[in-house]
Design a protein around this motif. Sequence first.
Motif, PDB file in Angstrom:
ATOM      1  N   ALA A 181       0.838  -1.200   0.000  1.00  0.00           N
ATOM      2  CA  ALA A 181       0.000   0.000   0.000  1.00  0.00           C
ATOM      3  C   ALA A 181       0.875   1.253   0.000  1.00  0.00           C
ATOM      4  O   ALA A 181       1.321   1.692   1.056  1.00  0.00           O
ATOM      5  N   PRO A 182       1.133   1.840  -1.182  1.00  0.00           N
ATOM      6  CA  PRO A 182       2.015   3.009  -1.250  1.00  0.00           C
ATOM      7  C   PRO A 182       1.534   4.134  -0.332  1.00  0.00           C
ATOM      8  O   PRO A 182       0.342   4.455  -0.304  1.00  0.00           O
ATOM      9  N   GLY A 183       2.459   4.700   0.434  1.00  0.00           N
ATOM     10  CA  GLY A 183       2.128   5.822   1.309  1.00  0.00           C
ATOM     11  C   GLY A 183       1.600   5.414   2.672  1.00  0.00           C
ATOM     12  O   GLY A 183       1.382   6.263   3.531  1.00  0.00           O
ATOM     13  N   PHE A 184       1.399   4.115   2.890  1.00  0.00           N
ATOM     14  CA  PHE A 184       0.910   3.649   4.197  1.00  0.00           C
ATOM     15  C   PHE A 184       2.117   3.214   5.018  1.00  0.00           C
ATOM     16  O   PHE A 184       2.824   2.268   4.664  1.00  0.00           O
ATOM     17  N   PHE A 185       2.356   3.904   6.126  1.00  0.00           N
ATOM     18  CA  PHE A 185       3.581   3.704   6.905  1.00  0.00           C
ATOM     19  C   PHE A 185       3.244   3.103   8.264  1.00  0.00           C
ATOM     20  O   PHE A 185       2.422   3.641   9.009  1.00  0.00           O
ATOM     21  N   TRP A 186       3.905   2.001   8.582  1.00  0.00           N
ATOM     22  CA  TRP A 186       3.728   1.344   9.882  1.00  0.00           C
ATOM     23  C   TRP A 186       4.657   1.951  10.930  1.00  0.00           C
ATOM     24  O   TRP A 186       5.849   2.117  10.676  1.00  0.00           O
ATOM     25  N   LEU A 187       4.105   2.231  12.117  1.00  0.00           N
ATOM     26  CA  LEU A 187       4.941   2.628  13.254  1.00  0.00           C
ATOM     27  C   LEU A 187       4.286   1.982  14.474  1.00  0.00           C
ATOM     28  O   LEU A 187       3.404   2.566  15.115  1.00  0.00           O
ATOM     29  N   ALA A 188       4.676   0.750  14.745  1.00  0.00           N
ATOM     30  CA  ALA A 188       3.900  -0.046  15.708  1.00  0.00           C
ATOM     31  C   ALA A 188       4.772  -1.085  16.406  1.00  0.00           C
ATOM     32  O   ALA A 188       5.951  -1.239  16.100  1.00  0.00           O
ATOM     33  N   GLY A 189       4.160  -1.775  17.367  1.00  0.00           N
ATOM     34  CA  GLY A 189       4.832  -2.890  18.045  1.00  0.00           C
ATOM     35  C   GLY A 189       5.911  -2.437  19.013  1.00  0.00           C
ATOM     36  O   GLY A 189       6.935  -3.100  19.176  1.00  0.00           O
ATOM     37  N   GLN A 190       5.663  -1.325  19.711  1.00  0.00           N
ATOM     38  CA  GLN A 190       6.682  -0.790  20.633  1.00  0.00           C
ATOM     39  C   GLN A 190       6.810  -1.588  21.920  1.00  0.00           C
ATOM     40  O   GLN A 190       7.699  -1.317  22.733  1.00  0.00           O
ATOM     41  N   GLY A 191       5.931  -2.566  22.116  1.00  0.00           N
ATOM     42  CA  GLY A 191       6.062  -3.497  23.237  1.00  0.00           C
ATOM     43  C   GLY A 191       6.211  -2.803  24.573  1.00  0.00           C
ATOM     44  O   GLY A 191       5.504  -1.844  24.885  1.00  0.00           O
ATOM     45  N   GLY A 192       7.187  -3.273  25.355  1.00  0.00           N
ATOM     46  CA  GLY A 192       7.411  -2.712  26.688  1.00  0.00           C
ATOM     47  C   GLY A 192       8.547  -1.718  26.714  1.00  0.00           C
ATOM     48  O   GLY A 192       9.136  -1.459  27.768  1.00  0.00           O
ATOM     49  N   TYR A 193       8.879  -1.160  25.519  1.00  0.00           N
ATOM     50  CA  TYR A 193      10.051  -0.273  25.446  1.00  0.00           C
ATOM     51  C   TYR A 193       9.799   0.921  24.532  1.00  0.00           C
ATOM     52  O   TYR A 193      10.733   1.500  23.979  1.00  0.00           O
ATOM     53  N   GLY A 194       8.536   1.284  24.394  1.00  0.00           N
ATOM     54  CA  GLY A 194       8.188   2.356  23.459  1.00  0.00           C
ATOM     55  C   GLY A 194       8.677   3.726  23.871  1.00  0.00           C
ATOM     56  O   GLY A 194       8.922   4.582  23.012  1.00  0.00           O
ATOM     57  N   LEU A 195       8.833   3.947  25.182  1.00  0.00           N
ATOM     58  CA  LEU A 195       9.354   5.251  25.613  1.00  0.00           C
ATOM     59  C   LEU A 195      10.863   5.286  25.434  1.00  0.00           C
ATOM     60  O   LEU A 195      11.421   6.226  24.865  1.00  0.00           O
ATOM     61  N   GLN A 196      11.539   4.259  25.913  1.00  0.00           N
ATOM     62  CA  GLN A 196      13.001   4.296  25.917  1.00  0.00           C
ATOM     63  C   GLN A 196      13.602   4.212  24.522  1.00  0.00           C
ATOM     64  O   GLN A 196      14.767   4.543  24.332  1.00  0.00           O
ATOM     65  N   THR A 197      12.800   3.766  23.537  1.00  0.00           N
ATOM     66  CA  THR A 197      13.298   3.690  22.161  1.00  0.00           C
ATOM     67  C   THR A 197      12.695   4.776  21.262  1.00  0.00           C
ATOM     68  O   THR A 197      13.029   4.849  20.077  1.00  0.00           O
ATOM     69  N   ALA A 198      11.817   5.611  21.815  1.00  0.00           N
ATOM     70  CA  ALA A 198      11.069   6.562  20.974  1.00  0.00           C
ATOM     71  C   ALA A 198      11.972   7.519  20.183  1.00  0.00           C
ATOM     72  O   ALA A 198      11.727   7.744  18.989  1.00  0.00           O
ATOM     73  N   PRO A 199      13.023   8.092  20.790  1.00  0.00           N
ATOM     74  CA  PRO A 199      13.850   9.007  19.993  1.00  0.00           C
ATOM     75  C   PRO A 199      14.501   8.313  18.787  1.00  0.00           C
ATOM     76  O   PRO A 199      14.533   8.878  17.682  1.00  0.00           O
ATOM     77  N   ALA A 200      14.984   7.086  18.975  1.00  0.00           N
ATOM     78  CA  ALA A 200      15.616   6.370  17.857  1.00  0.00           C
ATOM     79  C   ALA A 200      14.585   6.022  16.788  1.00  0.00           C
ATOM     80  O   ALA A 200      14.833   6.184  15.583  1.00  0.00           O
ATOM     81  N   MET A 201      13.422   5.537  17.221  1.00  0.00           N
ATOM     82  CA  MET A 201      12.386   5.179  16.248  1.00  0.00           C
ATOM     83  C   MET A 201      11.949   6.404  15.450  1.00  0.00           C
ATOM     84  O   MET A 201      11.766   6.341  14.233  1.00  0.00           O
ATOM     85  N   ALA A 202      11.800   7.544  16.136  1.00  0.00           N
ATOM     86  CA  ALA A 202      11.346   8.759  15.438  1.00  0.00           C
ATOM     87  C   ALA A 202      12.396   9.233  14.435  1.00  0.00           C
ATOM     88  O   ALA A 202      12.059   9.680  13.332  1.00  0.00           O
ATOM     89  N   ALA A 203      13.665   9.111  14.803  1.00  0.00           N
ATOM     90  CA  ALA A 203      14.726   9.511  13.871  1.00  0.00           C
ATOM     91  C   ALA A 203      14.735   8.578  12.657  1.00  0.00           C
ATOM     92  O   ALA A 203      14.960   9.014  11.518  1.00  0.00           O
ATOM     93  N   ALA A 204      14.458   7.287  12.892  1.00  0.00           N
ATOM     94  CA  ALA A 204      14.385   6.332  11.776  1.00  0.00           C
ATOM     95  C   ALA A 204      13.195   6.657  10.871  1.00  0.00           C
ATOM     96  O   ALA A 204      13.295   6.601   9.643  1.00  0.00           O
ATOM     97  N   VAL A 205      12.077   7.023  11.484  1.00  0.00           N
ATOM     98  CA  VAL A 205      10.882   7.389  10.703  1.00  0.00           C
ATOM     99  C   VAL A 205      11.200   8.582   9.800  1.00  0.00           C
ATOM    100  O   VAL A 205      10.846   8.607   8.619  1.00  0.00           O
ATOM    101  N   GLU A 206      11.887   9.570  10.354  1.00  0.00           N
ATOM    102  CA  GLU A 206      12.232  10.762   9.568  1.00  0.00           C
ATOM    103  C   GLU A 206      13.058  10.360   8.345  1.00  0.00           C
ATOM    104  O   GLU A 206      12.810  10.814   7.226  1.00  0.00           O
ATOM    105  N   SER A 207      14.026   9.480   8.571  1.00  0.00           N
ATOM    106  CA  SER A 207      14.872   9.048   7.467  1.00  0.00           C
ATOM    107  C   SER A 207      14.060   8.287   6.414  1.00  0.00           C
ATOM    108  O   SER A 207      14.186   8.532   5.212  1.00  0.00           O
TER     109      SER A 207
END
Length: 376
Positions: A318-344
């Motif tokens: 699905a072009p343009g449909f972006f997944w950002l999910a499955g943060q499990g029990g570490y969604g806060l502690q990994t949020a800055p890295a995940m957000a930087a990856a999303v930007e890229s």
Amino acid sequence: MSDADFLIIGGGIAGLSAAARLAAHGRVLVLEAEDATGYHSSGRSVAFSHYGIGGEAVRAMTAWSRAFFQDDPALARTASSLYFADEESRPRLDALGAAMSEFSDSIEPVDAAAIARLCPALRTGAGGAIAGLHDPTGLKLDADALLQRVARDMRAKGGSVLPGRRVASIEATGGGWRVRDETGETHEAPVLVNAAGAWADRIAAMAGVDPIGLAPRRRTIIVVDPPAGAEIAGWPFVHSVAGDFYMLPEAGRLLVSPVDEVEDDPCDAAPEDYDIALAADRLEHYTTVAVTRIAHRWAGLRTFTGDRVPTAGFAADAPGFFWLAGQGGYGLQTAPAMAAAVESLIAGTPWPDGLAQLGVTAATIGPERLRAPACC
Ligand SMILES: Cc1cc2nc3c(=O)[nH]c(=O)nc-3n(C[C@H](O)[C@H](O)[C@H](O)COP(=O)(O)OP(=O)(O)OC[C@H]3O[C@@H](n4cnc5c(N)ncnc54)[C@H](O)[C@@H]3O)c2cc1C
């Protein structure tokens, strides 16, 4: 109708952190179902960053994210973390210590006497904790401050959040996505970011996109009074290496969990009597704290992918449909890295500096790995 370049579904830590990054590249609009952001998992976390949880990719993103938290004293304070083992669980400690030490030089093996000094309430010696791993460099995060910080960063770059806008339908427009919320308003953008936490597979189904097999799991927390006269503020975040108990001090009380992972549907999670009783029982089993009163209790959903690595990436189907999910029990502690990856991945900026060296590439977190293999 309101138009944006990036439409984000979900105003939890994942959606808002990504929004703050993407707002530098275009108009961002976050749609949040509830009347306030952070109402679900992000507001129910115990908000700690440490290396004891997750696999290699999670530890790597935890390491990468630390600088973001440490740069702003409002977001985090240093607090120690302690894993302990009894006779039976002792063999697991070495493997955990080796895994943690790949990302931190601060992991110290400790014996029963040191454990008793760090947390006098833990039962030590025969039948109790005999060995442990102490990390004096853990970070106690402030989830509320973190949510406010990323929302502020996003607004400063022109992005906005609409609370009370539960997405009710999604359709592909050819060049992007049209989303209708429950007020009847529609919103369009070429890129749709699915950051709906426990609901992310349902959002995909609404859009006609294959789900990725997300599994929401309920976790329960009880809040109890500390023993009279005990100075608990300096106690570490204490975890059994057996994975059936944790406890940490917060605002003069103890937060305790039986480390439950109960299957649940996406919902406004509530604690069940059995898990509350289990938390109290484990507290009395592992420590000398007597539970005289449960001051407060709550539950939240931790939503996992099949391999327990959070995912970020465009859906192949699905072009343009972006997944950002499955943060499990570490969604806060990994949020800055995940957000930087999303930007890229979305805006085409370079891959976050140092993240590949830590072992995390677009393929590590991409959703392709989660698609069911084609069958016969
Ligand atoms: C008890 C507990 C302890 C935890 N401890 C830690 C910890 O110490 N450290 C750590 O890093 N992590 C911890 N976590 C995990 C962490 O809280 C989560 O990984 C993280 O909050 C997930 O963020 P999210 O934005 O993906 O999900 P959420 O915060 O749930 O956000 C998703 C949002 O999407 C919205 N949404 C859903 N459907 C729609 C729709 N149709 N339309 C519009 N909006 C929609 C929801 O309302 C919700 O606000 C803990 C979790 C729990 C429950």
